[in-house]
Enzyme design. Structure first.
Site, short mmCIF file in Angstrom:
data_model
loop_
_atom_site.label_atom_id
_atom_site.label_comp_id
_atom_site.label_asym_id
_atom_site.label_seq_id
_atom_site.Cartn_x
_atom_site.Cartn_y
_atom_site.Cartn_z
N ASP A 119 6.61 -9.97 4.60
CA ASP A 119 5.37 -9.29 4.94
C ASP A 119 4.21 -9.89 4.14
OD1 ASP A 119 3.27 -7.22 5.12
OD2 ASP A 119 4.85 -5.96 5.97
N TYR A 171 -10.81 -2.55 13.70
CA TYR A 171 -10.26 -3.90 13.86
C TYR A 171 -11.34 -4.96 13.68
CZ TYR A 171 -8.34 -8.08 16.06
OH TYR A 171 -7.95 -9.37 16.31
N LYS A 182 -11.66 -8.14 10.81
CA LYS A 182 -11.75 -9.56 11.13
C LYS A 182 -13.05 -10.17 10.58
CE LYS A 182 -8.65 -11.21 13.04
NZ LYS A 182 -7.38 -11.67 12.46
#
Length: 330
Positions: free
Chosen positions: A65, A153, A157
């Site tokens: 991960d 989201y 980014k």
């Protein structure tokens, strides 16, 4: 695909390498003779995507991960380049669970970035997103004009881009961000709550089920075939133009298609395999929270600095994708 034989025996880490885009990148890198390490925790990646590579001596899988620093350090050790694709995609997922999206997309990104810098990686290419344009209404989207993000989201980014910029200023560490615009193609997962629109519609049409379009179907997207995206990554990896480094680039074809037209093309191409699909009715639902109404990329910057010349229009890519889905998922 252009010839990238200068990648032969280069050591390249692909985070999220078992995912849709990541596995296509692994494939292309192996075809060009690179030594590929794939890091994936299989949260959204699929083992079948990398199954063909497991017997290849040039391919190494690390199951782990990106939120774990030791895993990132192990994966970045002795690598020449990093292609960072690992992320939790989907605007609706981030609205439902902003904490986990942030932990993976910001926290995980930063850990891979630090590990890559500390390991002496030469260049760090990362998946950015067209969602960064937010409420900016101008079309086409140009890299240096963005608006306010419309979803958790999109925030994650954009933060990645800010970190990449700071790492150049602070540590002189070279990065390139690729703002993906609605990528589609082989190996894209049609299942799950957050499936992308094209594979989801394809599966529904193949089952003679009515696809449900959010809103009136006149929202438009710059749908981008996977091979164009792979090309952009390889160009970013191999560019010898120093001006091309430490930039973000729209990664798209530069053409927009409404959702109504998309479904029309899908029905037309799928009807070649099953004529009944032409008669499947389309239904309409509510608009989705956080959705940007229109998306269209200017790809001039990528053309000028990376010599990007996308080979697949949306329709060309859609024909390829539909054939792949029919052969692999029917």
């Amino acid at each position: 695909m252009s010839d990238f034989k200068n990648l032969k025996d280069k050591k390249i880490l692909v985070t999220g390498g078992a995912g849709f885009i990541g596995s296509n990148l692994c494939d292309a890198l192996l075809q060009n003779g690179a030594q590929v390490t794939c890091l994936d925790n299989f949260a959204t990646g699929k083992r079948e995507n990398i199954a063909p590579f497991l017997q290849n001596l040039q391919f190494t899988l690390i199951e782990g991960d990106i939120r774990d620093m030791e895993t990132c350090q192990k994966a970045c050790l002795d690598q020449d380049f990093v292609l960072h694709q690992a992320a939790l995609g989907s605007v609706p997922r981030s609205i439902k669970d902003p904490v986990t999206s942030n932990e993976v997309n910001v926290g995980g990104f930063l850990k891979v970035l630090v590990a890559a810098k500390d390991a002496g990686v030469k260049r760090f290419i990362y998946a950015a997103s067209s969602s960064t344009y937010g409420d900016s209404e101008g079309l086409p989207k140009v890299e240096d004009v963005i608006g306010k993000p419309l979803s958790p989201y999109a925030i994650t980014k954009y933060v990645d881009e800010l970190y990449a910029d700071v790492f150049k200023r602070t540590y002189d560490f070279d990065t390139i961000g690729l703002r993906y615009f609605n990528v589609f193609g082989r190996r894209q997962d049609p299942n799950g709550a957050y499936a992308a629109v094209i594979p989801k519609f394809v599966m529904q049409l193949m089952a003679h089920e009515s696809p449900i379009i959010n809103g009136d179907g006149e929202y438009s997207r710059d749908f981008t075939y996977i091979d164009n995206v792979v090309l952009m990554n390889l160009l970013a990896l191999t560019s010898e133009n120093t001006e091309s480094l430490n930039q973000v680039y729209n990664t798209a074809f530069g053409e927009r298609t409404t959702l109504n037209d998309l479904v029309k093309y899908l029905k037309e191409y799928l009807a070649d395999f099953d004529p009944k699909i032409a008669d499947v009715e389309v239904k309409y639902g509510d608009y989705r929270k956080g959705d940007v109404p229109h998306s269209l990329a200017s790809i001039d910057k990528a053309k000028n600095l990376l010599n990007y010349n996308p080979q697949f229009s949306m329709k060309d890519g859609l024909k390829e994708a539909v054939t792949w889905y029919w052969e692999n998922l029917k």
